[in-house]
Scaffold this motif. Structure first.
Motif, PDB file in Angstrom:
ATOM      1  N   GLU A 139     103.906  64.772  23.008  1.00  0.00           N
ATOM      2  CA  GLU A 139     104.492  65.063  24.665  1.00  0.00           C
ATOM      3  C   GLU A 139     105.274  66.410  24.603  1.00  0.00           C
ATOM      4  N   LYS A 180     101.662  63.478  29.241  1.00  0.00           N
ATOM      5  CA  LYS A 180     100.376  63.377  29.037  1.00  0.00           C
ATOM      6  C   LYS A 180      99.288  63.361  29.991  1.00  0.00           C
ATOM      7  N   GLN A 181      99.731  62.762  31.041  1.00  0.00           N
ATOM      8  CA  GLN A 181      98.834  62.493  32.265  1.00  0.00           C
ATOM      9  C   GLN A 181      99.215  63.522  33.338  1.00  0.00           C
ATOM     10  N   THR A 185      96.387  69.842  13.222  1.00  0.00           N
ATOM     11  CA  THR A 185      95.675  70.244  14.938  1.00  0.00           C
ATOM     12  C   THR A 185      95.143  71.531  14.594  1.00  0.00           C
ATOM     13  N   LEU A 231      98.151  71.433  31.066  1.00  0.00           N
ATOM     14  CA  LEU A 231      98.249  72.092  29.646  1.00  0.00           C
ATOM     15  C   LEU A 231      99.222  73.405  29.812  1.00  0.00           C
ATOM     16  N   GLU A 234      94.965  76.065  24.297  1.00  0.00           N
ATOM     17  CA  GLU A 234      93.998  75.353  23.697  1.00  0.00           C
ATOM     18  C   GLU A 234      94.791  74.494  22.685  1.00  0.00           C
ATOM     19  N   VAL A 262      98.322  67.640  22.986  1.00  0.00           N
ATOM     20  CA  VAL A 262      98.789  66.408  23.947  1.00  0.00           C
ATOM     21  C   VAL A 262      97.833  65.696  23.724  1.00  0.00           C
ATOM     22  N   GLU A 263      96.436  65.927  23.431  1.00  0.00           N
ATOM     23  CA  GLU A 263      95.462  64.824  23.062  1.00  0.00           C
ATOM     24  C   GLU A 263      95.605  64.039  21.901  1.00  0.00           C
ATOM     25  N   ALA A 264      96.540  64.927  21.014  1.00  0.00           N
ATOM     26  CA  ALA A 264      96.954  63.878  19.646  1.00  0.00           C
ATOM     27  C   ALA A 264      98.114  62.846  20.103  1.00  0.00           C
ATOM     28  N   GLY A 265      98.490  63.074  21.192  1.00  0.00           N
ATOM     29  CA  GLY A 265      99.599  61.980  21.631  1.00  0.00           C
ATOM     30  C   GLY A 265     100.841  62.628  21.815  1.00  0.00           C
ATOM     31  N   GLY A 306      97.120  71.795  24.204  1.00  0.00           N
ATOM     32  CA  GLY A 306      96.097  70.902  24.899  1.00  0.00           C
ATOM     33  C   GLY A 306      95.896  70.140  23.806  1.00  0.00           C
ATOM     34  N   ASN A 307      95.510  70.519  22.725  1.00  0.00           N
ATOM     35  CA  ASN A 307      95.121  69.645  21.389  1.00  0.00           C
ATOM     36  C   ASN A 307      96.313  68.723  21.046  1.00  0.00           C
TER      37      ASN A 307
END
Length: 952
Positions: A139, A94-95, A255, A99, A128, A134-137, A131-132
């Protein structure tokens, strides 16, 4: 030289060997054999991740897989990509991990040729979308270093916080710490149950989930605020693999990817080719040496094996692995197969009764008696001659096996059996809902389908082009009207095509019978009816099997052009269309023989012709019931053997073999890759995708129709269905465990629209069997003769009573037999089966009053039989409660216990608040009892004391 971090290997502490830069070593001509040697010194990373079941760190479990195609250059980047994955796997995705796709684009831009526009567009959408995710949590971890050329895999892991959040959103019922005792039977029932358990112990599967439970955990919808209620001692196993994949799939569906004005979930991305597949992983291998124990292996041994055909199914383990929807299908199939056992036994008894009484049947004895010397009229014009009724002796005797008084009882029994089966299944379904914590579960509206979203987008873009401001668009009936019209015309055309094919087979039967009648050999002429019937039924069977596949594809296409909003709507509409077309296809030839053949023949001298040249078919002297039995048995057995079994075994294996050949042709592997063991997601990718349960249900529903609709003509139908289903259960199980990718688990509390279809077939069966007994069989004419016309109260003279006379001089010109002396004597009067006036009557050849008496009796029987059996079925439905009493008590007990748990929790909170108040009060009293010196600063002390609750 620029150091490329993306292509650097793992640190020395982890790999054991420090390699500074992979690209630098490649540039100086690093030898491949030395590379293999260095890799062999380090431990195998594939073994750490259990060959694809975990991420490269060996800790995070793979919950879902996304597969995509990419263009792979021939430059040697295999080791570089492997190093990239090892580097990415030890970091927090995540960090630290960029992407997916972006870093690859930057580093490969120098060496790879520019992809075409469509490939770039797909890659940008993947970037994209991932990436979304990953933003949703979630991995992610990418793997392009596979044995399948040009295929990349994205591994998805859902961490604990995401699982908790989504479980709360989905209102998943999870077991709490609270356990309670399940009510046990007492007294005589307890002894009976213990005896039954001992008797059935050898046929119980050896799985832990199938053992009878005495205690059960209280279940409650998961809530992050009430985590203390749940047993979280082992967080890794709290959410099983089925639940984890369901949660990830829900995230994937909602997503979105908004490139180029699209709003896409995973279904849209799959439909547009951005990803080629998406599936959860199987738990591991099911065969081979040193295979770790897993649920898939256990299912293969105790369920998906023909050697355990006599055992019960481990339904709870099936539900645990595949989800509730598939679990309910196999539970329903098991209940249906169990209920076929008593139906088969009764059917065998009815058949044996017919065999035992065939020599005592007076009508068939009269037909076989050559002393009667009954001369029958020709079966066709010119080429056919007169024939003796005794030549049809074998057909008459065989007809009694299925046309006897016991078949009437069996028809009533099967109608009540169908009602009992439906009630038994409802009760079983409620037990499963209780065991699987589905009580109170309500299906929520699903996400819109990809095609629906695309149509809505197209509609909104058209309105934007016309400069119209619109609210959120949706498809109306006006948008779907062309599709509805196409559906109506298409279904009418397909039904008409089925009727035309049946009509063509009728023409074949008539023309073939006329052609075989010209045969010079007596044996050829005597076997005309059997030959024509058998060949026509085989033609019908081949046509039915071919049209079944065609109609399935057409039903899917007709449903797709309707653009239903959700998957559930799509499935229901597809089921309705496919069932309608396949029902008409399978049963039209049988309906023709049962209710139309021999009804519109006419009479000698005034026959009904097709195209002015072909005479309509007649039934055999023993009636059409024997031919109906042959037609039903061949079509039923042929469909089960060829379509249900050979196709289900052969077609998946053929597809798998073709896919294997394609992958083998595309591979460009070196020795090291060839020796490498495949990852779990690579093995599962080579399996057949799951296509839904509709084909499985459909074949069983059609079989249920064969068992119930015309059972009066074929009492052995339940037996053949039972034998087929014993194989079918294990065949389907083997297919799900070994041949298919693991389906996404879907929650469901019933079998949906299929239950309504079953009820409809059960009601229709009562009506059809009433008409078969009254109009197709000779049961009613025999009763009428026995009680109205018999002189001595026996069936003697019945055959002569059902035959009318015809004077051969009344034949139309050109229709008389070419060889009138074929029997060796001149024929003046011939007989035919009908109720008409004799030629010496004033109203010769008119319908006689006997016909009207029999017709009235037939209609009266239909009305009485239908209403009586319907009433009995409704009575069975009413007398058997839908919910078993013990289950309703357990559900009530769960509600009471849950209320008690929350009441205790509230009391605990109140006691805690009271404790805090007491502490606050004591603190205030201590402040008031201070010395006079301290009392000067009382206000300050009091203010500090009163600040205590605020601090708390």
């Amino acid at each position: 030289m620029r150091v490329n971090k993306k292509y650097s290997c793992l640190p020395a502490e982890e790999k054991g060997i420090h390699i500074i830069n992979i690209r630098a070593i490649e540039d100086i001509g690093y030898d491949q054999h030395e590379s293999t040697l260095l890799n062999s010194l380090s431990k195998n990373p594939d073994a750490d991740c259990k060959y694809g079941l975990y991420f490269r760190d060996g800790k995070r479990k793979v919950d879902y897989i996304l597969v995509y195609h990419y263009k792979k250059s021939s430059a040697g980047k295999t080791l570089g990509r492997r190093a990239q994955q090892n580097d990415a796997s030890v970091r927090s995705t995540k960090q630290d991990q960029p992407l997916p796709g972006k870093g690859v684009q930057l580093e490969m831009g120098d060496s790879e040729p520019h992809m075409d526009y469509h490939e770039d567009d797909k890659r940008f959408r993947r970037e994209e979308y991932e990436g979304n995710l990953v933003e949703a949590g979630l991995e992610l971890e990418r793997d392009e270093d596979t044995k399948i050329h040009g295929i990349g895999f994205v591994k998805i892991h859902a961490p604990w916080n995401v699982l908790c959040r989504e479980a709360e959103f989905l209102k998943l019922k999870m077991p709490t710490k609270k356990m309670y005792q399940i009510n046990q039977t007492h007294g005589l029932l307890k002894k009976i149950n213990s005896v039954i358990q001992k008797i059935t112990e050898p046929i119980q599967p050896k799985v832990a989930e199938h053992k009878p439970q005495t205690v059960k955990r209280l279940s409650y919808p998961f809530s992050r605020e009430k985590q203390h209620l749940f047993d979280l001692s082992d967080k890794d196993s709290f959410f099983d693999s089925k639940t984890r994949s369901t949660i990830v799939y829900e995230i994937l569906k909602r997503t979105t990817c908004t490139k180029a004005k699209y709003s896409m979930g995973i279904t849209s991305l799959l439909a547009n080719g951005v990803y080629s597949a998406a599936y959860p992983l199987h738990d591991g291998d099911y065969e081979g040496e040193n295979v770790e124990p897993n649920d898939r292996k256990l299912l293969c041994e105790e369920w998906a094996s023909y050697g355990v055909f006599y055992k019960y199914q481990p339904i709870d383990l099936v539900r645990k692995y595949f989800g509730e929807k598939i679990g309910l299908y196999f539970a329903w199939l098991g209940v249906y197969t169990q209920m076929l056992i008593p139906a088969s036994i009764v059917g065998i008894i009815v058949f044996l009764y017919g065999c035992a009484t065939v020599d005592e049947n007076i009508p068939s004895m009269e037909m076989c008696d050559q002393r009667n010397n009954i001369t029958m009229c020709p079966l066709c014009d010119k080429t056919c001659s007169y024939w003796k009724m005794s030549s049809a002796c074998a057909t008459a005797r065989a007809s009694h096996l299925f046309d006897n008084p016991a078949t009437v009882f069996f028809s009533v029994f099967m109608a009540l059996w169908a009602a009992t089966f439906m009630e038994h299944w409802k009760r079983k379904q409620m037990r499963l809902n209780y065991r699987w914590d589905l009580t109170g579960f309500e299906e929520e509206e699903d996400h819109p389908r990809a095609e629906y979203e695309a149509k809505v987008l197209e509609k909104s873009l058209r309105k934007e082009h016309k400069h119209k401001e619109t609210d959120k668009e949706k498809l109306t009936w006006k948008d779907r009207f062309p599709a509805y019209l196409t559906n109506f015309v298409g279904i009418i055309f397909m039904v008409g095509l089925t009727f035309a094919i049946v009509f063509g087979v009728i023409i074949y039967r008539i023309s073939t019978a006329a052609a075989l009648a010209i045969s010079s050999t007596p044996s050829g002429r005597s076997s005309v009816r059997v030959t024509v019937t058998a060949t026509a039924v085989i033609i019908n069977l081949v046509v039915i099997i071919i049209l079944d596949e065609v109609y399935g594809c057409i039903a899917r296409w007709l449903t797709q052009i309707e653009v239903p909003k959700t998957d559930k709507n799509f499935e229901e509409r597809l089921i309705f269309k496919a069932f309608l077309l396949k029902f008409v296809n399978a049963y039209t030839p049988i309906f023709y023989v049962a209710f139309f053949k021999g009804r519109f023949v006419g009479r000698p001298g005034d026959y009904v012709y097709i195209f002015h040249s072909f005479r309509m078919e007649e039934c055999a002297p023993g009636g059409c019931l024997m031919e109906l039995c042959i037609q039903l048995s061949i079509i039923m057995l042929g469909k089960q053997l060829i379509q249900n079994n050979l196709f289900e075994i052969g077609i998946p294996k053929m597809k798998k073999f073709i896919r294997y050949l394609k992958l083998k042709r595309r591979r460009s592997l070196d020795h090291e890759e060839h020796m490498k063991k495949k990852q779990r997601y690579e093995v599962d990718y080579n399996l057949e995708p799951f296509a839904g349960l509709t084909p499985e249900y459909m074949e069983m529903i059609i079989q249920f129709g064969f068992v119930t609709l015309f059972v009066a003509s074929f009492p052995l139908a339940p037996l053949f269905a039972l034998l087929n289903n014993i194989i079918e259960i294990r065949l389907d199980a083997k297919k799900f465990v070994t041949e298919l990718r693991r389906p996404v688990a879907v929650r469901a509390k019933d079998i949906g629209i299929w239950y309504n279809i079953l009820r409809g077939i059960g009601k229709l069966a009562v009506i059809i069997n009433a008409f078969v007994i009254s109009f197709t069989s000779d049961f009613i004419p025999r009763l009428v003769y026995l009680y109205m016309y018999s002189e001595n109260g026996t069936m003697h003279g019945f055959v002569n009573h059902t035959l009318s006379s015809f004077n051969v001089s009344d034949f139309q010109a050109g229709t008389a037999p070419n060889d009138p002396l074929d029997l060796g004597y001149e024929v003046q009067i011939c007989r035919y089966k009908d109720y008409r006036e004799p030629p010496w009557s004033e109203n010769k050849y008119d319908i006689s009053k006997d016909f009207w008496a029999v017709l009235a009796a037939r209609l009266a029987f239909v009305i009485v039989f239908q209403n009586l059996v319907m009433f009995m079925s409704e009575f069975v439905d009413w007398i058997i409660p839908d919910i078993p009493k013990d289950i309703s008590q357990q559900i009530h007990k769960e509600k009471v216990l849950m209320v008690e748990v929350f009441m205790r929790e509230e009391q605990g909170k109140l006691q805690m608040l009271e404790t805090w108040k007491d502490k606050d009060k004591k603190k205030g009293e201590n402040c008031n009892n201070h010395s006079p010196r301290l009392s000067r600063s009382r206000s300050g002390s009091l203010s500090s004391c009163h600040s205590y609750p605020l601090d708390v």
